[in-house]
Motif scaffolding. Structure first.
Motif, PDB file in Angstrom:
ATOM      1  N   ALA A   1       0.815  -1.180   0.097  1.00 50.79           N
ATOM      2  CA  ALA A   1      -0.015  -0.144   0.039  1.00 50.79           C
ATOM      3  C   ALA A   1       0.888   1.357   0.030  1.00 50.79           C
TER       4      ALA A   1
ATOM      5  N   TRP B   1      -2.937   7.193  -4.336  1.00 48.48           N
ATOM      6  CA  TRP B   1      -2.709   5.925  -3.341  1.00 48.48           C
ATOM      7  C   TRP B   1      -2.701   4.720  -4.500  1.00 48.48           C
TER       8      TRP B   1
ATOM      9  N   VAL C   1      -2.903   0.185  -3.869  1.00 46.78           N
ATOM     10  CA  VAL C   1      -2.931  -1.181  -2.925  1.00 46.78           C
ATOM     11  C   VAL C   1      -2.756  -2.186  -4.014  1.00 46.78           C
TER      12      VAL C   1
ATOM     13  N   SER D   1      -4.288  -2.682   2.935  1.00 48.09           N
ATOM     14  CA  SER D   1      -5.261  -1.752   2.733  1.00 48.09           C
ATOM     15  C   SER D   1      -5.094  -0.135   3.128  1.00 48.09           C
TER      16      SER D   1
ATOM     17  N   ALA E   1      -7.274   3.446   4.013  1.00 46.06           N
ATOM     18  CA  ALA E   1      -8.287   4.156   4.495  1.00 46.06           C
ATOM     19  C   ALA E   1      -8.507   5.458   5.163  1.00 46.06           C
TER      20      ALA E   1
ATOM     21  N   ARG F   1     -13.620   6.155   3.958  1.00 46.97           N
ATOM     22  CA  ARG F   1     -13.350   5.476   2.560  1.00 46.97           C
ATOM     23  C   ARG F   1     -12.411   4.572   2.513  1.00 46.97           C
TER      24      ARG F   1
ATOM     25  N   GLU G   1     -10.150   1.595   0.748  1.00 49.57           N
ATOM     26  CA  GLU G   1      -9.635   0.831  -0.394  1.00 49.57           C
ATOM     27  C   GLU G   1      -8.706  -0.433  -0.070  1.00 49.57           C
ATOM     28  N   THR G   2      -9.324  -1.577  -0.726  1.00 47.79           N
ATOM     29  CA  THR G   2      -8.545  -2.820  -0.667  1.00 47.79           C
ATOM     30  C   THR G   2      -8.668  -3.125  -1.798  1.00 47.79           C
ATOM     31  N   ASP G   3      -7.758  -4.605  -1.922  1.00 49.63           N
ATOM     32  CA  ASP G   3      -7.591  -5.466  -2.939  1.00 49.63           C
ATOM     33  C   ASP G   3      -8.040  -6.769  -2.528  1.00 49.63           C
TER      34      ASP G   3
ATOM     35  N   ARG H   1      -4.882  -1.558  -7.834  1.00 49.57           N
ATOM     36  CA  ARG H   1      -5.781  -0.634  -7.631  1.00 49.57           C
ATOM     37  C   ARG H   1      -5.215   0.681  -7.204  1.00 49.57           C
ATOM     38  N   THR H   2      -5.699   1.679  -7.960  1.00 52.10           N
ATOM     39  CA  THR H   2      -4.919   3.116  -7.814  1.00 52.10           C
ATOM     40  C   THR H   2      -6.274   4.041  -7.813  1.00 52.10           C
ATOM     41  N   GLY H   3      -5.856   5.243  -7.543  1.00 50.53           N
ATOM     42  CA  GLY H   3      -6.858   6.426  -7.443  1.00 50.53           C
ATOM     43  C   GLY H   3      -6.103   7.636  -6.834  1.00 50.53           C
TER      44      GLY H   3
END
Length: 260
Positions: A98, A109, A111, A116, A118, A127, A129-131, A180-182
């Motif tokens: 992460a 961010w 993961v 995780s 958060a 909010r 965010e996990t995978d 997973r990104t954002g």
């Protein structure tokens, strides 16, 4: 100034395979994957996580997306041990990850695997965010491998870093593209948590709501959350392969008026 507090606690007398780093504009946690016998590597898991963290630190200040940073770091670690180790081995040492980075008003961010991220915004909303690709797999009957109950190597070989399976940082730089990104406005973030699955057991195994876990960390510290998960593990009548896992978390508190 951003306030950063972190703690990493091993789950047993074995070396801690988790790792965290916090710098001026970024932070990370890595969760080393428990080693399989016959993994073709002369290095242990803590070596891998330390090498990956160092390589991320070397690249994260460059104008690259976080997935590109992670891909470059995986490639750099490969170069460090390709001559001594079998990087084609399907269970070569690896880690879940992460990462966050903040600059120019944005917080990025990433993961990959079961770490995780958060955060709680200025209005108190949370909010997470996990995978969860690993958790969604049907699994296979565990076998004893060097005293640890694990999935069979053949099962892992067919799913790790494969379409329809799950993705981790190991020897394939292309796995980073599956993270997973954002991006969110950093001004919206009040408190942020990065953590390994040794802490998210509170949610996944013991049923604690995420907002309660975040409140515990943000109001009472990372250590309080690790104490709580350890207490649950001590009372767990069926703890699975590990009664306690390595647990690591970083809590970042962002100033309300900073532009960063």
């Amino acid at each position: 100034m951003i306030e950063a507090r972190a703690e990493s606690r091993p789950g047993s007398s074995a070396p801690n395979e988790d790792l965290h780093r916090v710098a001026d504009t970024w932070a990370l946690v890595l969760d080393g994957i428990t080693r399989y016998p016959g993994d073709g590597c002369v290095h242990d898991v803590p070596w891998y996580t330390a090498a990956l963290a160092e390589s991320i630190a070397d690249l994260i200040g460059q104008p690259l997306e976080l997935a590109e940073v992670l891909a470059g770091a995986i490639a750099a670690v490969n170069a460090r041990h390709a001559r001594t180790c079998d990087l084609d081995n399907p269970v070569s040492p690896g880690a879940t990850a992460a990462l966050v980075r903040w600059s120019g008003g944005d917080l990025e961010w990433l993961v990959l695997g079961d770490c995780s991220i958060a955060w709680r915004d200025r209005d108190g909303k949370c909010r997470i965010e996990t995978d969860d690709r690993l958790a969604r797999l049907p699994g296979a009957p565990a076998v004893d491998l060097a005293g640890v109950r694990r999935w069979p190597v053949a099962y892992v070989a067919g799913l790790r870093n494969r379409d329809g399976g799950y993705w981790v940082a190991s020897t394939d730089p292309a796995a980073a593209a599956m993270a997973r990104t954002g991006t969110v406005p950093v001004a919206d973030v009040a408190d942020l948590l990065l953590c390994t699955d040794g802490l998210t057991r509170l949610v996944d195994r013991y049923g604690r709501p995420w907002p309660d876990v975040l409140a515990l960390v943000f109001d009472h510290g990372v250590g309080a959350a690790i104490d709580l998960v350890r207490g649950h593990g001590d009372r767990d009548p069926s703890p699975g392969a590990k009664r306690h896992d390595d647990a690591t978390a970083v809590h970042l508190r962002f100033p309300e008026s900073a532009s960063l």
